[in-house]
Write an enzyme that holds these catalytic residues in place. Structure first.
Site, PDB file in Angstrom:
ATOM      1  CE  LYS A 181      16.492  -1.812  -1.982  1.00 49.56           C
ATOM      2  NZ  LYS A 181      16.853  -0.495  -2.383  1.00 49.56           N
ATOM      3  CB  VAL A 182      12.179  -3.791   5.106  1.00 53.74           C
ATOM      4  CG1 VAL A 182      11.367  -4.540   6.153  1.00 53.74           C
ATOM      5  CG2 VAL A 182      12.111  -2.283   5.367  1.00 53.74           C
TER       6      VAL A 182
END
Ligand SMILES: *Cc1c(COP(=O)(O)O)cnc(C)c1O
Length: 360
Positions: A181-182
């Site tokens: 994820k980011v």
């Protein structure tokens, strides 16, 4: 090889400083000081008041369902990762799939009411690719029918909607801090709630429902996370603005290079500051998608069919509800490689390969 994603790693020495601290303290988990520091920094960064750092982005969905006492039927989206509907099943509820909007790929709010029955207690929707659900319409429906609202905000870290963190909508929003994820903590997740009265319950639910020496309140679960994971979060959080900026450059390059005469994409909401979490493109047919996959594969470029298949078609889902829009889009959508450090010349090359398959 170019994969769909590559995990951002912070300065190793900085992480090792935290590790040495952990060694000196000899305190590895159970609401430790680094975990508390990370929670505090996350609350500041996201501008939310009630946040609990947990083991992953799936256990937080289960804890949210438990905390809000959701039972019976849960209206949900077929266009998400299987963790969303699996959490509903794991909590002995029934996922009732409502089809998605053809433009945003989020649950279609105008179809929700037709699926509400006396057994419905909640709506669990995903902000797909970090693009917000129609939170206003969903809130109105939920109020009218007395339903709880949980958002799977696994894609939405750092996204603001109308100047407010997207994670602050719904009764509870959940986030994933998985390595893909980011923002990541290797494995990890968070519960974000809008209800101060849930504070004690949420912190107890993630820790067996057990407090102190002899207080056993209810049957909680082990949803805790460790000092080592919190340390990774503390190292990564200051880099989030530059991570998002680097992703935007990749994003803009695809925007400029791909042939939009023969490609589609979801429509991004205009009231957001985006996190550039994913780069989805939609082909005219599954056949074209497969041709593109093969052309990229021979160049060792590995995008991801995300989300595929539509969750309503999984063999273990009850009811086998039909969701034609989600089924159709999931057969045609591909997420392209997008990560910090992906050279823009590679983005141009990937775009050229795709364009050449689409219009030879
Ligand atoms: C990643 C993801 C999850 C699961 O998160 P984990 O931290 O891997 O458990 C759930 N829902 C969505 C939409 C996701 O993308």
């Amino acid at each position: 090889m170019i994969n769909v994603t590559k995990t951002f790693l912070p300065d190793q020495e900085k992480y090792l400083q935290y590790v040495r601290e952990i060694w000196e303290r000899g305190y590895l988990t159970n609401n430790g000081p680094l975990l508390q520091q990370l929670e505090s920094e996350l609350k500041d960064y996201l501008k939310v008041d009630h946040l609990y750092f947990c083991g992953n982005g799936t256990i937080v969905l289960q804890i949210a369902i438990k905390a809000l006492e959701i039972t019976g039927e849960v209206i949900t989206t077929p266009f998400s990762y299987c963790a969303t509907s699996n959490a509903i099943l794991w909590e002995k509820c029934i996922p009732v799939f409502v089809d998605i909007d053809k433009d945003t790929f989020n649950i279609d709010p105008d179809l929700i009411e037709a699926s509400i029955t006396p057994a419905t207690t909640a709506i669990l929707a995903t902000h797909v690719y970090g693009n917000p659900c129609d939170v206003e319409k969903i809130e109105l429906i939920a109020k009218k029918h007395n339903l709880k609202v949980v958002y799977d905000a696994a894609h939405a870290f750092g996204v603001t909607y109308k100047k407010r963190s997207l994670l602050s909508y719904g009764d509870i929003s959940t986030c994933s801090f998985h390595a893909t994820k980011v923002f990541h903590t290797i494995e990890g997740g968070a519960l974000i709630s809008n209800h101060p009265e849930l504070d004690e319950k949420l912190s107890l639910l993630r820790a067996f429902g057990h407090q102190g020496d002899e207080s056993y309140h209810f049957a909680g679960i082990n949803g805790k996370n460790s000092e080592f994971h919190a340390a990774m979060g503390l190292c990564n959080l200051p880099h989030v603005p530059e991570i998002i900026a680097a992703r935007k450059e990749v994003f803009d390059t695809y925007d400029n290079q791909l042939n939009w005469d023969v490609l589609e994409r979801p429509v991004k909401n205009k009231d957001i500051e985006y996190n550039y979490a994913y780069y989805p493109v939609v082909f005219s047919s599954e056949k074209v998608l497969k041709d593109v996959l093969e052309a990229l594969r021979v160049q060792e470029i590995i995008p991801r069919r995300y989300f595929y298949p539509s969750l309503n078609t999984l063999p273990f889902m009850p009811g086998q509800i039909s969701c034609p829009v989600s089924e159709n889009i999931s057969e045609r959508v591909l997420c392209l490689p997008l990560y910090v450090g992906l050279p823009l010349t590679d983005v141009e090359r990937i775009s050229a390969i795709i364009n050449s398959v689409l219009a030879p």
